[in-house]
Each structure stands twice: as structure tokens, then as C-alpha cells.
Write an enzyme that holds these catalytic residues in place. Structure first.
Site, PDB file in Angstrom:
ATOM      1  N   TRP A   7       0.835  -1.201   0.000  1.00  0.00           N
ATOM      2  CA  TRP A   7       0.000   0.000   0.000  1.00  0.00           C
ATOM      3  C   TRP A   7       0.866   1.245   0.000  1.00  0.00           C
ATOM      4  O   TRP A   7       2.074   1.178   0.208  1.00  0.00           O
ATOM      5  CB  TRP A   7      -1.028  -0.002   1.128  1.00  0.00           C
ATOM      6  N   ASN A   8       0.200   2.389  -0.309  1.00  0.00           N
ATOM      7  CA  ASN A   8       0.914   3.647  -0.475  1.00  0.00           C
ATOM      8  C   ASN A   8       0.150   4.792   0.174  1.00  0.00           C
ATOM      9  O   ASN A   8      -1.078   4.733   0.310  1.00  0.00           O
ATOM     10  CB  ASN A   8       1.068   3.997  -1.962  1.00  0.00           C
ATOM     11  N   HIS A  51      -7.135  19.375  -7.673  1.00  0.00           N
ATOM     12  CA  HIS A  51      -7.380  19.705  -9.080  1.00  0.00           C
ATOM     13  C   HIS A  51      -6.241  19.198  -9.956  1.00  0.00           C
ATOM     14  O   HIS A  51      -5.695  19.914 -10.795  1.00  0.00           O
ATOM     15  CB  HIS A  51      -7.587  21.212  -9.231  1.00  0.00           C
ATOM     16  N   HIS A 100     -10.551  15.739 -12.927  1.00  0.00           N
ATOM     17  CA  HIS A 100     -11.056  16.133 -11.615  1.00  0.00           C
ATOM     18  C   HIS A 100     -12.369  16.903 -11.711  1.00  0.00           C
ATOM     19  O   HIS A 100     -12.759  17.367 -12.771  1.00  0.00           O
ATOM     20  CB  HIS A 100     -10.008  16.943 -10.835  1.00  0.00           C
ATOM     21  N   ASP A 141     -14.705  20.045 -10.275  1.00  0.00           N
ATOM     22  CA  ASP A 141     -14.710  21.368  -9.653  1.00  0.00           C
ATOM     23  C   ASP A 141     -16.043  21.584  -8.956  1.00  0.00           C
ATOM     24  O   ASP A 141     -17.101  21.542  -9.588  1.00  0.00           O
ATOM     25  CB  ASP A 141     -14.554  22.478 -10.703  1.00  0.00           C
ATOM     26  N   HIS A 191     -14.932  26.196  -5.250  1.00  0.00           N
ATOM     27  CA  HIS A 191     -13.593  26.357  -5.817  1.00  0.00           C
ATOM     28  C   HIS A 191     -13.320  27.801  -6.234  1.00  0.00           C
ATOM     29  O   HIS A 191     -12.172  28.236  -6.231  1.00  0.00           O
ATOM     30  CB  HIS A 191     -13.453  25.416  -7.025  1.00  0.00           C
ATOM     31  N   HIS A 200     -15.079  29.444 -14.826  1.00  0.00           N
ATOM     32  CA  HIS A 200     -15.043  29.305 -13.373  1.00  0.00           C
ATOM     33  C   HIS A 200     -15.962  30.344 -12.722  1.00  0.00           C
ATOM     34  O   HIS A 200     -16.751  30.026 -11.830  1.00  0.00           O
ATOM     35  CB  HIS A 200     -13.613  29.488 -12.864  1.00  0.00           C
TER      36      HIS A 200
END
Length: 253
Positions: free
Chosen positions: A61-62, A69, A73, A75, A79, A203
Site C-alpha cells: 500500500w501507499n 485539481h 477532476h 470542480d 472552488h 469558473h
């Protein structure tokens, strides 16, 4: 037969194809680069915890390190400053994450002009040919830019990337029933949108209207102009402005 059983049988039998619209997420994934003095997101990276060794003999695992973003992804309205009182990514209603989608294909125009901007007339012409934009659905804007996603410099292209005009962004936010906008580029705005009035209109207008964004999509060429259904569930990060997301489309074949 129940609706859900019919859906599962159709997926398993191939009558409904599941198309992955998500770019692989790795340290090579292109990221947005803002000029000084603005802060930038980090690249995606993995930090190994154990790998079937003395740190954990039976498991691998990590830890992951990434920005909200980065890569493909979602928004959320919060944001952007115009949506600062809106939903964070954990507050987006689950029913909004499964929605119809249409694809507006302007890859030919963007291949000739990397600064191509989608205008209101383009959308209205598309509607005359294909019908209205979906109520509560996604407008997916195809420019062919996903073919550049293997190289950071080619993908960002010196801030010469296609987008949407100021007037069209405002119109989509205020006058259309869409829930959000999906694009193949690093963000929902054109590369030159920092110089627009207002800056970054997608945006500003769309998130300010409580609508959503999806970025760095791929495989939009595999979707029909109308008829697809998109599943785009982000991580429910409390207070988060966005999240990496696995975007899937269901297409009848």
C-alpha cells in the site's frame, strides 16, 4: 425485470458500453502552471508504505500526494470566489453525479486554431441539429486536446488552449439548464482566459451559478452527440474545492 437488473444485464451483455473518460493519474499527469506570485498544485505521487516486506509482509500500500485539481477532476462551486458560499465537494448531491450528457465536437476547429473559443451561436447551431441541452446534465466540449495529454508542454501549449468565450460562459451559466461543463483541457477555461473580462469566465460564471466542472477528460470521440449518461463521483472531501474523479459514460450500442 427490474430497472436495475436490466441495467446490469445490459452492461454485462454489451448492450450498454462503459466508456472510461478518465486520464490515468501518475507523476507524469500534466498539471496547471500559474505564474508568480500565485501558488501551484503539486504533482501526483505515491509514497510506499509497505510492499510485501518487513514493513508489512502480506500487503502492499501507499500514501498518495496530490492536489484536488490534478488530472481528471471535479470542480465544486466553492472552488471559485463567486461560489464561495456554495457547495464543497462533499456536499454535492449524489443524484447530481449521475446525469445525461451531450457532446459538442469542435475538434476540427481547435486543430486549426488552438485558441478557438466556443460561442453562443455554436451552441445554438448544435441545438438546432441535435435538440436542447440536457436539463441537469453535462455539456461535454470535445476539442481533441486529450491527444496531447502525454506531454506537459504540449498539453499546456504555452497557454494557447481552446475554451469558451466570456459571453457563452455567462449564457451557459444563466440561460441553460445544464448542471455542469466537461472539457479535455487542464481547466474549464481557455488558456488565455486570465486576460478575459472577467478572468476565467467559466469558473466565474458557472461555479458562481452553483454548477460544476469536469476537466482533463478523454475518449469523448467514443460518445454520441446525445444519449450518453455520465457517472462522475468525486471523493467526498469535507471542505474540499474539488477532487480527482473516475468519470464513466454509459452508451447504448
Amino acid at each position: 425485470m427490474s430497472v436495475l437488473k436490466s441495467l446490469v444485464d445490459s452492461v454485462r451483455g454489451g448492450a450498454i458500453e462503459v466508456v472510461d473518460l478518465t486520464a490515468p493519474l501518475s507523476s507524469e499527469t500534466p498539471i496547471l502552471q500559474l505564474p508568480e506570485p500565485f501558488s501551484n498544485t503539486i504533482r501526483f505521487s505515491l509514497e510506499e508504505i509497505s510492499n510485501y516486506d518487513d514493513r508489512g509482509p502480506a500487503w502492499y500500500w501507499n500514501d498518495i500526494h496530490t492536489g484536488e485539481h490534478t488530472g481528471t477532476h471535479f470542480d465544486a462551486p466553492v472552488h471559485w470566489v463567486t461560489g464561495r458560499d456554495g457547495e464543497d465537494v462533499s456536499q454535492v448531491p449524489p443524484r447530481s453525479l449521475i446525469a445525461p450528457a451531450v457532446v459538442l465536437d469542435f475538434a476540427a476547429e481547435a486543430s486549426k486554431d488552438p485558441d478557438f473559443l466556443l460561442g453562443i451561436d455554436h451552441v445554438k447551431e448544435w441545438e438546432r441539429a441535435n435538440g436542447p441541452l440536457p436539463d441537469g446534465g453535462w455539456l461535454l466540449y470535445r476539442t481533441g486536446w486529450d491527444t496531447r495529454s502525454g506531454d506537459q508542454d504540449d498539453f499546456l501549449n504555452g497557454s494557447h488552449t481552446p475554451g469558451i468565450s466570456v459571453e457563452c460562459a455567462e449564457w451557459l451559466a444563466a440561460e441553460t439548464p445544464i448542471a455542469g461543463l466537461g472539457v479535455e483541457t487542464v481547466g474549464t477555461d481557455a488558456g488565455a482566459a486570465h486576460s478575459f473580462t472577467p478572468p476565467f469566465p467559466c469558473h466565474s460564471f458557472l461555479l458562481g451559478a452553483g454548477k460544476y466542472g469536469l476537466t482533463q477528460l478523454r475518449n469523448l470521440d467514443r460518445l454520441p452527440a446525445t444519449g450518453a449518461v455520465v457517472l462522475a463521483p468525486p471523493l467526498p472531501i469535507v471542505g474540499g474545492s474539488g477532487s480527482p474523479v473516475r468519470v464513466l459514460a454509459l452508451v447504448e450500442r
